[in-house]
Design a protein around this motif. Sequence first.
Motif, short mmCIF file in Angstrom:
data_model
loop_
_atom_site.label_atom_id
_atom_site.label_comp_id
_atom_site.label_asym_id
_atom_site.label_seq_id
_atom_site.Cartn_x
_atom_site.Cartn_y
_atom_site.Cartn_z
N UNK A 1 2.07 3.89 -14.05
CA UNK A 1 3.50 4.11 -14.29
C UNK A 1 4.13 2.87 -14.78
N UNK A 2 3.95 1.71 -14.16
CA UNK A 2 4.78 0.60 -14.54
C UNK A 2 4.40 0.29 -15.86
N UNK A 3 3.07 0.37 -16.37
CA UNK A 3 2.77 -0.17 -17.60
C UNK A 3 3.53 0.92 -18.70
N UNK B 1 -6.07 5.21 -5.40
CA UNK B 1 -5.31 6.06 -6.21
C UNK B 1 -3.57 5.67 -6.37
N UNK B 2 -3.29 5.31 -5.04
CA UNK B 2 -1.91 4.99 -5.08
C UNK B 2 -1.58 3.74 -5.83
N UNK C 1 17.75 -5.64 -10.25
CA UNK C 1 16.95 -5.32 -11.34
C UNK C 1 15.80 -6.33 -11.25
N UNK C 2 14.56 -5.85 -11.57
CA UNK C 2 13.21 -6.64 -11.35
C UNK C 2 12.50 -6.72 -12.55
N UNK C 3 11.72 -7.71 -12.68
CA UNK C 3 10.64 -7.95 -13.50
C UNK C 3 9.51 -7.89 -12.73
N UNK C 4 8.59 -6.87 -13.17
CA UNK C 4 7.25 -6.55 -12.40
C UNK C 4 5.97 -7.39 -13.06
N UNK C 5 5.09 -8.03 -11.95
CA UNK C 5 3.92 -8.42 -12.26
C UNK C 5 2.93 -8.01 -11.55
N UNK D 1 12.38 5.60 -6.29
CA UNK D 1 12.24 7.11 -6.52
C UNK D 1 10.89 7.39 -7.08
N UNK D 2 10.06 6.28 -7.15
CA UNK D 2 8.68 6.91 -7.48
C UNK D 2 7.82 7.62 -6.74
N UNK D 3 7.21 8.79 -7.60
CA UNK D 3 6.67 9.71 -6.92
C UNK D 3 5.20 9.44 -7.12
N UNK D 4 4.31 9.95 -6.12
CA UNK D 4 3.01 9.89 -6.12
C UNK D 4 2.26 11.21 -5.70
#
Length: 304
Positions: free
Chosen positions: A20-22, A12-13, A127-131, A39-42
């Motif tokens: 959320x990233x999508x 789930x995490x 600043x980041x680009x996620x993969x 700051x992400x919240x689960x």
Amino acid sequence: MIMPLGGDLDSRIRTAGMAWLRQRCTPENPVIRRGELLDFKFEGRAFPLIDNQLGIRKPQGMTAALSILTTYTSDGARAPYEDAVGDDGLLRYKFQGNPQHYTNVGLRVAFEHKVPLMWFFGIKQGLYLPFFPVWIVAIEAEQSQVAVALDEAQRHLLTEGPVSLIERRYSERITRQRLHQPVFRQRVIQAYESSCAMCHLRHRALLDAAHIIPDRDARGVPAISNGLALCKIHHAAYDQNILGIRPDYVIEVREDILEEVDGPMLKHGLQAMHDLSLTLPRRRADRPDHDLLEERYERFRSAV
């Protein structure tokens, strides 16, 4: 004996973080700030997707690592953990410190259980680009590193014996298309503050990171100093030698194009660029390399 992961909770995490990233990282704005990741919240509680100090995020209560992070460094500077592409075309990610540190153990467990991770690649300070998803597909203890697959094709590359030349070239192409090119594009566009260096168009979806020396050339390195943020029409015109850029950053339009008579796009989009100066990045280190501009300008002059 390998103990099972946190089962449904672990899944789930990971699912929640990637979902959320999508939603957050769109084609128009694919980058994300460090503060947002922290700051992400689960399920209503704070649950950072990156570690506040380390490059590997292995949350307490989870057996496997959740994410890895590559710190931004300016062109020419060496990253704290230098990741590279192996002979098989796969990216490597270095262990951090003692191989038995809990974060590195978390990478091993991610490999053993074949769980997906998120990779945050620095393109600018903070600043980041996620993969995502990415997978750990090999542990290379002697080199203190792991091999990382960017997609399903790469994921199964090392499980079927030695890598052939065709497989290696295919894997290298995936790495270039999935990571190196997007990182180069975002670093260049950020350096030029999301604006075409020629016409100042600010729609990110219509901006490209143009190489001064093409990436097929040995000197065509994916560095900001070998790049220009250009709108798609000026990128195409630059590649086709319809216009060139002098080493003093002044734009030249080919003489036959200047003499041509056509509609408003030709007049305002191309001919009006003649003798204008490029808009340059604020940081001097990000500005186009003089020698590369001169080499490319000579190619333009030869094509005239």
